[in-house]
Motif scaffolding. Structure first.
Motif, PDB file in Angstrom:
ATOM      1  N   PHE A  62      13.473  -3.371  -3.166  1.00 51.86           N
ATOM      2  CA  PHE A  62      13.974  -3.831  -4.456  1.00 51.86           C
ATOM      3  C   PHE A  62      13.897  -2.741  -5.525  1.00 51.86           C
ATOM      4  CE2 PHE A  62      12.583  -8.283  -3.021  1.00 51.86           C
ATOM      5  CZ  PHE A  62      13.854  -8.568  -2.556  1.00 51.86           C
ATOM      6  N   CYS A  63      12.820  -1.975  -5.518  1.00 52.17           N
ATOM      7  CA  CYS A  63      12.584  -1.013  -6.599  1.00 52.17           C
ATOM      8  C   CYS A  63      13.164   0.374  -6.318  1.00 52.17           C
ATOM      9  CB  CYS A  63      11.080  -0.885  -6.859  1.00 52.17           C
ATOM     10  SG  CYS A  63      10.285  -2.417  -7.386  1.00 52.17           S
ATOM     11  N   CYS A  64      13.271   0.759  -5.054  1.00 50.71           N
ATOM     12  CA  CYS A  64      13.645   2.137  -4.738  1.00 50.71           C
ATOM     13  C   CYS A  64      14.965   2.277  -3.993  1.00 50.71           C
ATOM     14  CB  CYS A  64      12.536   2.796  -3.914  1.00 50.71           C
ATOM     15  SG  CYS A  64      10.915   2.808  -4.710  1.00 50.71           S
ATOM     16  N   ARG A  65      15.372   1.249  -3.251  1.00 49.75           N
ATOM     17  CA  ARG A  65      16.562   1.383  -2.428  1.00 49.75           C
ATOM     18  C   ARG A  65      17.796   0.728  -3.022  1.00 49.75           C
ATOM     19  NH1 ARG A  65      15.242   2.801   2.911  1.00 49.75           N
ATOM     20  NH2 ARG A  65      17.494   2.972   3.201  1.00 49.75           N
ATOM     21  N   MET A  66      17.612  -0.238  -3.893  1.00 46.69           N
ATOM     22  CA  MET A  66      18.756  -0.935  -4.486  1.00 46.69           C
ATOM     23  C   MET A  66      19.147  -0.273  -5.794  1.00 46.69           C
ATOM     24  SD  MET A  66      18.184  -5.001  -3.857  1.00 46.69           S
ATOM     25  CE  MET A  66      18.266  -5.710  -2.208  1.00 46.69           C
ATOM     26  N   LYS A  67      20.412   0.129  -5.896  1.00 45.70           N
ATOM     27  CA  LYS A  67      20.886   0.793  -7.105  1.00 45.70           C
ATOM     28  C   LYS A  67      21.154  -0.201  -8.228  1.00 45.70           C
ATOM     29  CE  LYS A  67      22.993   4.592  -4.521  1.00 45.70           C
ATOM     30  NZ  LYS A  67      24.240   5.351  -4.245  1.00 45.70           N
ATOM     31  N   MET A  68      21.629  -1.387  -7.863  1.00 42.20           N
ATOM     32  CA  MET A  68      21.919  -2.408  -8.857  1.00 42.20           C
ATOM     33  C   MET A  68      21.003  -3.606  -8.644  1.00 42.20           C
ATOM     34  SD  MET A  68      24.282  -1.229 -10.817  1.00 42.20           S
ATOM     35  CE  MET A  68      24.774  -2.735 -11.647  1.00 42.20           C
ATOM     36  N   ARG A  69      20.518  -4.188  -9.729  1.00 41.50           N
ATOM     37  CA  ARG A  69      19.647  -5.349  -9.647  1.00 41.50           C
ATOM     38  C   ARG A  69      20.377  -6.552 -10.242  1.00 41.50           C
ATOM     39  NH1 ARG A  69      16.113  -1.148 -10.650  1.00 41.50           N
ATOM     40  NH2 ARG A  69      14.404  -0.976  -9.160  1.00 41.50           N
ATOM     41  N   SER A  70      20.730  -7.493  -9.388  1.00 46.07           N
ATOM     42  CA  SER A  70      21.398  -8.705  -9.833  1.00 46.07           C
ATOM     43  C   SER A  70      20.356  -9.724 -10.264  1.00 46.07           C
ATOM     44  CB  SER A  70      22.265  -9.270  -8.710  1.00 46.07           C
ATOM     45  OG  SER A  70      21.439  -9.641  -7.619  1.00 46.07           O
ATOM     46  N   GLU A  71      20.839 -10.883 -10.706  1.00 44.49           N
ATOM     47  CA  GLU A  71      19.933 -11.935 -11.151  1.00 44.49           C
ATOM     48  C   GLU A  71      19.041 -12.412 -10.007  1.00 44.49           C
ATOM     49  OE1 GLU A  71      23.460 -12.366 -11.621  1.00 44.49           O
ATOM     50  OE2 GLU A  71      23.150 -11.106 -13.385  1.00 44.49           O
ATOM     51  N   THR A  72      19.646 -12.607  -8.836  1.00 44.97           N
ATOM     52  CA  THR A  72      18.866 -13.060  -7.690  1.00 44.97           C
ATOM     53  C   THR A  72      17.820 -12.026  -7.289  1.00 44.97           C
ATOM     54  OG1 THR A  72      20.733 -14.366  -6.888  1.00 44.97           O
ATOM     55  CG2 THR A  72      19.012 -13.850  -5.309  1.00 44.97           C
ATOM     56  N   THR A  73      18.170 -10.752  -7.363  1.00 47.45           N
ATOM     57  CA  THR A  73      17.220  -9.696  -7.023  1.00 47.45           C
ATOM     58  C   THR A  73      16.015  -9.721  -7.952  1.00 47.45           C
ATOM     59  OG1 THR A  73      19.054  -8.324  -6.252  1.00 47.45           O
ATOM     60  CG2 THR A  73      16.957  -7.223  -6.654  1.00 47.45           C
ATOM     61  N   ILE A  74      16.230 -10.025  -9.220  1.00 45.46           N
ATOM     62  CA  ILE A  74      15.125 -10.121 -10.180  1.00 45.46           C
ATOM     63  C   ILE A  74      14.180 -11.253  -9.785  1.00 45.46           C
ATOM     64  CG2 ILE A  74      14.545 -10.662 -12.581  1.00 45.46           C
ATOM     65  CD1 ILE A  74      17.121  -9.245 -13.408  1.00 45.46           C
ATOM     66  N   PHE A  75      14.745 -12.397  -9.424  1.00 47.50           N
ATOM     67  CA  PHE A  75      13.904 -13.518  -8.992  1.00 47.50           C
ATOM     68  C   PHE A  75      13.136 -13.165  -7.719  1.00 47.50           C
ATOM     69  CE2 PHE A  75      17.325 -16.176 -11.160  1.00 47.50           C
ATOM     70  CZ  PHE A  75      16.567 -16.357 -12.298  1.00 47.50           C
ATOM     71  N   MET A  76      13.798 -12.522  -6.777  1.00 48.15           N
ATOM     72  CA  MET A  76      13.134 -12.182  -5.521  1.00 48.15           C
ATOM     73  C   MET A  76      12.054 -11.127  -5.717  1.00 48.15           C
ATOM     74  SD  MET A  76      16.170 -12.336  -2.637  1.00 48.15           S
ATOM     75  CE  MET A  76      17.198 -11.096  -3.419  1.00 48.15           C
ATOM     76  N   THR A  77      12.266 -10.199  -6.648  1.00 51.68           N
ATOM     77  CA  THR A  77      11.239  -9.202  -6.935  1.00 51.68           C
ATOM     78  C   THR A  77       9.985  -9.861  -7.489  1.00 51.68           C
ATOM     79  OG1 THR A  77      12.949  -7.545  -7.395  1.00 51.68           O
ATOM     80  CG2 THR A  77      10.732  -7.091  -8.221  1.00 51.68           C
ATOM     81  N   ASN A  78      10.158 -10.798  -8.402  1.00 52.98           N
ATOM     82  CA  ASN A  78       9.007 -11.518  -8.955  1.00 52.98           C
ATOM     83  C   ASN A  78       8.326 -12.377  -7.898  1.00 52.98           C
ATOM     84  OD1 ASN A  78       8.749 -11.466 -12.213  1.00 52.98           O
ATOM     85  ND2 ASN A  78      10.851 -11.067 -11.589  1.00 52.98           N
ATOM     86  N   LEU A  79       9.105 -12.929  -6.980  1.00 54.51           N
ATOM     87  CA  LEU A  79       8.518 -13.703  -5.890  1.00 54.51           C
ATOM     88  C   LEU A  79       7.659 -12.808  -5.003  1.00 54.51           C
ATOM     89  CD1 LEU A  79       8.263 -16.316  -4.289  1.00 54.51           C
ATOM     90  CD2 LEU A  79      10.453 -15.793  -3.197  1.00 54.51           C
ATOM     91  N   ALA A  80       8.130 -11.603  -4.711  1.00 56.32           N
ATOM     92  CA  ALA A  80       7.345 -10.667  -3.899  1.00 56.32           C
ATOM     93  C   ALA A  80       6.067 -10.247  -4.623  1.00 56.32           C
ATOM     94  CB  ALA A  80       8.186  -9.439  -3.555  1.00 56.32           C
ATOM     95  N   VAL A  81       6.134 -10.041  -5.932  1.00 58.71           N
ATOM     96  CA  VAL A  81       4.943  -9.698  -6.712  1.00 58.71           C
ATOM     97  C   VAL A  81       3.930 -10.837  -6.658  1.00 58.71           C
ATOM     98  CG1 VAL A  81       4.081  -9.233  -9.037  1.00 58.71           C
ATOM     99  CG2 VAL A  81       6.155  -8.089  -8.225  1.00 58.71           C
ATOM    100  N   SER A  82       4.411 -12.073  -6.795  1.00 53.32           N
ATOM    101  CA  SER A  82       3.526 -13.233  -6.709  1.00 53.32           C
ATOM    102  C   SER A  82       2.831 -13.299  -5.352  1.00 53.32           C
ATOM    103  CB  SER A  82       4.337 -14.514  -6.945  1.00 53.32           C
ATOM    104  OG  SER A  82       3.551 -15.666  -6.731  1.00 53.32           O
ATOM    105  N   ASP A  83       3.570 -13.027  -4.290  1.00 49.92           N
ATOM    106  CA  ASP A  83       2.974 -13.033  -2.951  1.00 49.92           C
ATOM    107  C   ASP A  83       1.914 -11.942  -2.813  1.00 49.92           C
ATOM    108  OD1 ASP A  83       4.527 -15.143  -2.159  1.00 49.92           O
ATOM    109  OD2 ASP A  83       6.075 -13.907  -1.234  1.00 49.92           O
ATOM    110  N   LEU A  84       2.205 -10.759  -3.338  1.00 47.42           N
ATOM    111  CA  LEU A  84       1.253  -9.648  -3.196  1.00 47.42           C
ATOM    112  C   LEU A  84      -0.033  -9.901  -3.983  1.00 47.42           C
ATOM    113  CD1 LEU A  84       3.279  -6.303  -3.212  1.00 47.42           C
ATOM    114  CD2 LEU A  84       1.823  -7.228  -1.410  1.00 47.42           C
ATOM    115  N   LEU A  85       0.073 -10.484  -5.160  1.00 44.31           N
ATOM    116  CA  LEU A  85      -1.129 -10.788  -5.942  1.00 44.31           C
ATOM    117  C   LEU A  85      -2.065 -11.704  -5.162  1.00 44.31           C
ATOM    118  CD1 LEU A  85       0.295 -11.303  -9.554  1.00 44.31           C
ATOM    119  CD2 LEU A  85      -0.992  -9.352  -8.671  1.00 44.31           C
ATOM    120  N   PHE A  86      -1.485 -12.663  -4.461  1.00 44.63           N
ATOM    121  CA  PHE A  86      -2.304 -13.554  -3.643  1.00 44.63           C
ATOM    122  C   PHE A  86      -2.867 -12.822  -2.431  1.00 44.63           C
ATOM    123  CE2 PHE A  86      -2.298 -16.586   0.009  1.00 44.63           C
ATOM    124  CZ  PHE A  86      -3.446 -17.266  -0.346  1.00 44.63           C
ATOM    125  N   VAL A  87      -2.042 -12.007  -1.789  1.00 50.11           N
ATOM    126  CA  VAL A  87      -2.473 -11.279  -0.587  1.00 50.11           C
ATOM    127  C   VAL A  87      -3.662 -10.377  -0.898  1.00 50.11           C
ATOM    128  CG1 VAL A  87      -1.780  -9.452   1.022  1.00 50.11           C
ATOM    129  CG2 VAL A  87      -0.270 -11.402   0.631  1.00 50.11           C
TER     130      VAL A  87
END
Length: 368
Positions: A62-87
């Motif tokens: 999400f942060c390094c390979r995708m050149k454009m960030r759509s609305e869905t990508t923003i939601f998925m990035t936050n979802l991944a951050v939420s998962d990592l905080l728990f992990v």
């Protein structure tokens, strides 16, 4: 003449039988749920390894390979951050469950509990955001153009974080550790008074805001999208991408239902029996047995969420170079013509993102 006292009219007390309800304050049921410690330790170990690898890889994409960030990508990035905080909190939980002792103090116990609640209900809310965004993009592609922007998506994500962090902190305001002569527990062993006066109310609030409302929204949005896809005009515009959208919906709903519905259903019953709103030994044994099992299933959403990323974002698939020749053939044959059709442009989010990067038309309504 002595007037009879109220006790004179009391019937003889019935002999308590196992499994019978008893609404007195002395109601106790002998239950053994010690199996949960080894279960938690084993499941958390697996979730830690898989969740750390998959979510770190997802954030890298999400942060390094995708050149454009759509609305869905923003939601998925936050979802991944939420998962990592728990992990990141799982090593402490693994140590605690295998040793049945929490030596890390009350503050870290609060942080661990808050991270768990943030992950569970943050995941449900971010999945709901993805579902609503898909619904708007497919059912109302033109009218929702001004709503589905990256700025609005960032604002929604901030609101979700504020909501879930507030709920998690509120649930851990009291002392979360209980010290005995032999060990210290974390987020368990609370008294019936705490359950009656505090935890039961917090649980009901979290269930309504964090589970019931998102579940209804997800089911409603998915059913409306499926109804839209059945229209002949829609099929003529979406072409071969109908199967892609169906996979998105199936994976999305399956993860939501499998991971979160059993846990939250049992949690509601668990809160009722712990606060003695329901005093029945059979139900209490059932709730205490099923609660650890469903909680373990819920925590595995950290490992399942990358499937959401894969089936929802075509750029996410391309970043791993999966069958590049097949993808290029598919793009040249199907995706280019479809980007010219605007009835359901949301399906072509990643293709048009790449087109914008290469100098294409940035006004095309395609950000799904």
């Amino acid at each position: 003449i002595r007037h009879p006292t109220p006790i004179d009219f009391q019937a003889p007390k019935a002999r308590h039988r196992p499994g019978m309800g008893n609404h007195s304050n002395n109601h106790t049921c002998l239950t053994d749920d010690s199996f949960k410690y080894n279960l938690y330790g084993a499941v958390y170990s697996v979730v830690f390894i898989l969740g750390l690898i998959t979510n770190c890889a997802s954030l890298f994409v999400f942060c390094c390979r995708m050149k454009m960030r759509s609305e869905t990508t923003i939601f998925m990035t936050n979802l991944a951050v939420s998962d990592l905080l728990f992990v990141f909190t799982l090593p402490f939980k693994i140590f605690y469950n295998f040793n049945r002792h929490w030596p890390f103090g009350d503050t870290l116990c609060k942080i661990s509990g808050t991270a768990f609640l943030t992950n569970i209900y943050g995941s449900m809310l971010f999945l709901t955001c993805i579902s609503v965004n898909r619904f708007l993009a497919i059912v109302y592609p033109f009218r929702s153009r001004t709503i589905r922007t990256r700025r609005n998506s960032a604002i929604v994500c901030a609101g979700v974080w504020i909501l879930v962090l507030s709920g998690g902190i509120l649930a851990s305001l009291f002392s979360t550790t209980n010290v005995s002569s032999t060990s210290t527990t974390c987020f368990e062993g609370f008294s019936k008074i705490v359950w009656k006066t505090y935890l039961s109310k917090i649980t009901i609030f979290i269930e309504v805001v964090g589970f019931i409302i998102p579940l209804l929204i997800n089911l409603t949005c998915s059913s409306l999208v499926l109804r839209t896809l059945r229209k002949p005009a829609t099929l003529s515009q979406i072409g071969t991408n109908k199967e892609k959208v169906l996979k998105m919906i199936i994976v999305h709903v399956a993860i939501f239902v499998v991971c979160f519905v059993p846990y939250n259903s049992i949690l509601f019953l668990y809160a009722l029996v712990r606060s003695q709103a329901i005093a029945n030994c059979s139900l209490e044994r059932f709730a205490r047995t099923m609660y650890p099992i469903t909680l373990c299933i819920a925590t595995m959403n950290c490992c399942f969420d990358p499937f959401i990323y894969y089936f929802t974002s075509e750029s996410f698939q391309k970043s791993f170079n999966i069958h590049p020749q097949i993808q290029m053939d598919s793009i040249s044959k199907t995706e280019t013509p479809l980007t010219m059709k605007t009835a359901l442009p949301a399906i072509q989010e990643e293709v048009n993102d790449q087109a914008i990067t290469n100098g294409g038309d940035p006004t095309a309504e395609s950000h799904f």
